[in-house]
Every structure is written in structure tokens, then in C-alpha cells.
Design an enzyme around this catalytic site. Sequence first.
Site, short mmCIF file in Angstrom:
data_model
loop_
_atom_site.label_atom_id
_atom_site.label_comp_id
_atom_site.label_asym_id
_atom_site.label_seq_id
_atom_site.Cartn_x
_atom_site.Cartn_y
_atom_site.Cartn_z
N LYS A 1 -20.41 -8.37 36.75
CA LYS A 1 -19.62 -8.91 37.87
C LYS A 1 -20.10 -8.31 39.21
O LYS A 1 -20.23 -9.01 40.21
CB LYS A 1 -18.15 -8.57 37.65
N GLU B 1 -15.63 17.64 45.78
CA GLU B 1 -14.23 17.34 45.42
C GLU B 1 -13.54 18.52 44.75
O GLU B 1 -12.59 18.36 43.98
CB GLU B 1 -14.18 16.11 44.50
N ILE C 1 -13.11 0.67 44.38
CA ILE C 1 -12.84 0.65 42.94
C ILE C 1 -12.45 -0.74 42.46
O ILE C 1 -12.26 -0.95 41.26
CB ILE C 1 -11.75 1.67 42.53
N HIS C 2 -12.32 -1.69 43.40
CA HIS C 2 -11.95 -3.05 42.98
C HIS C 2 -12.64 -4.04 43.93
O HIS C 2 -12.74 -3.76 45.14
CB HIS C 2 -10.43 -3.22 43.03
N ASP D 1 -9.53 14.49 43.20
CA ASP D 1 -9.85 15.70 42.46
C ASP D 1 -9.58 16.94 43.30
O ASP D 1 -9.10 17.95 42.80
CB ASP D 1 -11.33 15.69 42.03
N ASP E 1 -24.11 9.69 79.41
CA ASP E 1 -25.26 10.59 79.28
C ASP E 1 -25.81 10.50 77.86
O ASP E 1 -25.42 9.63 77.10
CB ASP E 1 -24.91 12.02 79.71
N ARG F 1 -23.36 7.40 38.10
CA ARG F 1 -22.65 8.68 38.23
C ARG F 1 -22.66 9.38 36.87
O ARG F 1 -22.10 8.86 35.90
CB ARG F 1 -21.20 8.49 38.70
N1 COA Z 1 -16.20 -3.54 39.34
C1 COA Z 1 -16.56 -4.79 38.96
N2 COA Z 1 -15.69 -5.74 38.62
C2 COA Z 1 -14.38 -5.41 38.65
C3 COA Z 1 -13.95 -4.13 39.02
C4 COA Z 1 -14.91 -3.18 39.37
N3 COA Z 1 -14.57 -1.94 39.74
N4 COA Z 1 -12.59 -4.09 38.96
C5 COA Z 1 -12.21 -5.32 38.56
N5 COA Z 1 -13.27 -6.11 38.36
C6 COA Z 1 -13.27 -7.52 37.96
C7 COA Z 1 -12.52 -7.74 36.66
O1 COA Z 1 -13.39 -7.59 35.56
C8 COA Z 1 -12.04 -9.14 36.85
O2 COA Z 1 -13.11 -10.03 36.63
P1 COA Z 1 -13.04 -11.10 35.46
O3 COA Z 1 -11.81 -11.90 35.74
O4 COA Z 1 -14.31 -11.86 35.60
O5 COA Z 1 -12.94 -10.31 34.22
C9 COA Z 1 -11.74 -9.24 38.33
O6 COA Z 1 -12.57 -8.25 38.94
C10 COA Z 1 -10.29 -8.97 38.66
O7 COA Z 1 -9.92 -7.71 38.14
P2 COA Z 1 -8.41 -7.29 37.86
O8 COA Z 1 -7.89 -8.07 36.68
O9 COA Z 1 -7.66 -7.39 39.13
O10 COA Z 1 -8.55 -5.76 37.49
P3 COA Z 1 -8.65 -5.12 36.03
O11 COA Z 1 -7.27 -5.03 35.48
O12 COA Z 1 -9.67 -5.84 35.23
O13 COA Z 1 -9.17 -3.68 36.38
C11 COA Z 1 -9.21 -1.46 37.17
C12 COA Z 1 -8.43 -2.78 37.17
C13 COA Z 1 -8.55 -0.50 38.13
C14 COA Z 1 -9.24 -0.90 35.77
C15 COA Z 1 -10.64 -1.79 37.67
O14 COA Z 1 -10.56 -2.28 38.97
C16 COA Z 1 -11.63 -0.68 37.54
O15 COA Z 1 -12.18 -0.44 36.49
N6 COA Z 1 -11.96 0.01 38.69
C17 COA Z 1 -12.95 1.04 38.71
C18 COA Z 1 -12.39 2.34 38.14
C19 COA Z 1 -13.41 3.43 38.16
O16 COA Z 1 -14.59 3.21 37.98
N7 COA Z 1 -12.95 4.68 38.41
C20 COA Z 1 -13.81 5.81 38.48
C21 COA Z 1 -14.27 6.08 39.88
S1 COA Z 1 -12.98 6.56 40.96
MG MG Z 2 -13.77 12.68 40.94
#
Ligand code: COA
Ligand code: MG
Length: 297
Positions: free
Chosen positions: A27, A136, A229-230, A163, A277, A73
Site C-alpha cells: 500500500k 528517544e 503512522i497512517h 519512548d 542581513d 528500522r
Molecule cells: N502504512 C501503509 N498502509 C497503511 C498503514 C500504514 N502505516 N496504516 C493503514 N494502512 C492501510 C490499511 O492497510 C488500509 O488499507 P486496505 O484497506 O487496503 O487494507 C487503509 O490504510 C486504512 O487503514 P485503517 O483500516 O484505517 O487502519 P488499520 O486498522 O488497518 O491500521 C494501524 C491501524 C494503527 C494498526 C496502522 O495504521 C499501522 O500499522 N500503523 C503503523 C504502526 C507502526 O508501524 N508503528 C511503529 C512505528 S511508531
Molecule cells: Mg520508539
Amino acid sequence: MQPSEERFVLRRSLLFMPGDSLRKIRKATTLETDCVIMDLEDGVAVSQKAAARQTVAEALATLDFGHRERLVRINPPDTPWMEEDLAVTLPARPDGYVLPKVQSPEEIRAVGRRLAQAEERHGWPPGSLALLVVVETARGILALPEIVRADLRLQALMFGAEDLAGDMGARRTREGWEVFHARSQVVLAAAAHGLQAIDMVFVDLADLAGLEAECAFGRQLGYTGKMAIHPRQLPVINRLFSPSAEEIQRAQALLQAFRAQEASGSGVFEWEGKMVDRPMVRAAQRVLAQAQAAGLI
Ligand code: COA
Ligand code: MG
């Protein structure tokens, strides 16, 4: 090794996703994010660490990320996982690595040496693998003056507020004053050494107005980009960390006025009622460099 031109890689938005989710990595290759950070650390359960490494290596080898920087990471050096994270993903040649929870320059140098070995073994240009570090922990913040000088391949400092708050026993609030001192320290240390500064994660996925305000303040402090993160957060972050049309116009006009004044031999002058400046000229040049990198001019 020379500080590479990759220092100027555009990094306004850096989207994290768990490394064991091929769906989210795929994605990400369709999203407007400057960098894709495939996570092997805290976004991945201990039981999934091995599977996540394989998934990330496979994604790197098979997916087209387009213009997006491909970062991994890894786990911190004091865990049993870091060495294997590198061993499995390095052959697939990401653009760089994000090292979390850094506390000392030695840790960065150790990873740097490991990357240098891989470059040599594979015949990749020395220094071509980028390194970004997340600061962090309390010790990490206090070690910033040494951390920024640890390794020439270091390109950016990232500020991890969650963190750090845990480490300090601070209670997180929406306003974030409990992490403000450290947040300022990170951007100051980065500026002192010509590194990019990447601002903290905004965890409230539904609150885009709050995200926008936090981006605006981060940018005001001097941050050059922000972790995401989203997917929903990306348009806000990209917009807030790109110079606006008005800022670009002002910068161009200021530089024009400066060149005219310089030709007449004066270093400081009045423009639109304000003193101009060198520092303001440099700021205007920075705006135009960012605009150019973002394809806005
Ligand atoms: N990267 C890529 N795609 C993402 C994404 C991300 N971080 N977060 C959500 N999506 C995608 C989902 O897969 C979904 O796509 P799809 O319908 O084709 O499957 C769409 O975006 C909508 O997502 P949504 O349903 O609103 O969220 P979710 O419940 O699937 O996920 C989280 C929520 C918070 C778990 C997710 O956003 C996530 O994994 N974030 C990153 C967390 C992370 O990496 N943390 C460590 C670093 S701080
Ligand atoms: Mg961290």
C-alpha cells in the site's frame, strides 16, 4: 568517505508500517510519502520478528517503490535481533536504515562499520547506505553532541517522544510541554551538524487538526519532516513541511533584493520595512532549496 549528496534527500513525510505486513508495505508504494519505513522493531511482535525480516527482504527485492526512499528500522543494538535484521535485509539493498533508541556514538559507529562492510562486499559505493537514528531515551538526548558526530553516513535525527516520555517517567499530554526541551535539543543538535531533523509521531489517528498544529509548531522549531503512522496523516504532513507558494515568492523576492543591494556593496538593508542581513538570506535560500527538492519550482 565523503558526506554524500543523499543528505539532501527529500524527507518531509516518513511512513512507518509493521514489517510483517506485506499488505501495508505494498500500500505504501502507492501513497504520497517521501520515505517508507518498514519496521522490524516495536511495531512487530517478538514471535513475528523472523517472518518480518523475510517479508521486508522480499518487499525490497520485488516491489517498485518509485521515488520513495526505502528504509528499514532495525532493532536496537542491545537486543538479540539486530544482527539478524541486518543480515537478512542487507542483500536486498534498502536505501538506508533507521536505528532506534540510540544512546551513544559507539552504537552508531558499530552499525556504520557493518554497513561499510556490506557496501564493500557487494561493490556498492562507500557511504551509499543512509543511516537515520531515533533519539528517544534520556541518555540519548544527553549524548546528542557526540551522536551527531558519530558517523559521516548519518543523515538525520528523529525525535521519539513516546519512548522518551516513558524513559523519563513523564506523562504525555496533547500540548507536549513534557517533551519540549528534548524536542528542541534534537533539532538544535541536528542543525549544528547539518543533519535533517524529523519530528515525533502524532498518535491520535482521528485528530487531523491536532496533527496540523503539531506539524506547524515542529516546523517553526526547525524540523524538516515528520514521522507518519497512517496514510491519512500524509497530506497534512507533506503540506506543512513544504514551503507554501507565498513563502517561495517571498524568498525569491528577498533574494532578488539582496542581489541588487549586494551589487551596490551593502550587506544589510531594509526591505518591506524590515532589516535584512545574511541569516535571512540563508533562510530564503533554504526555502528555495526545499521547494526545488519538492518539485515546486
Ligand atoms: N502504512 C501503509 N498502509 C497503511 C498503514 C500504514 N502505516 N496504516 C493503514 N494502512 C492501510 C490499511 O492497510 C488500509 O488499507 P486496505 O484497506 O487496503 O487494507 C487503509 O490504510 C486504512 O487503514 P485503517 O483500516 O484505517 O487502519 P488499520 O486498522 O488497518 O491500521 C494501524 C491501524 C494503527 C494498526 C496502522 O495504521 C499501522 O500499522 N500503523 C503503523 C504502526 C507502526 O508501524 N508503528 C511503529 C512505528 S511508531
Ligand atoms: Mg520508539
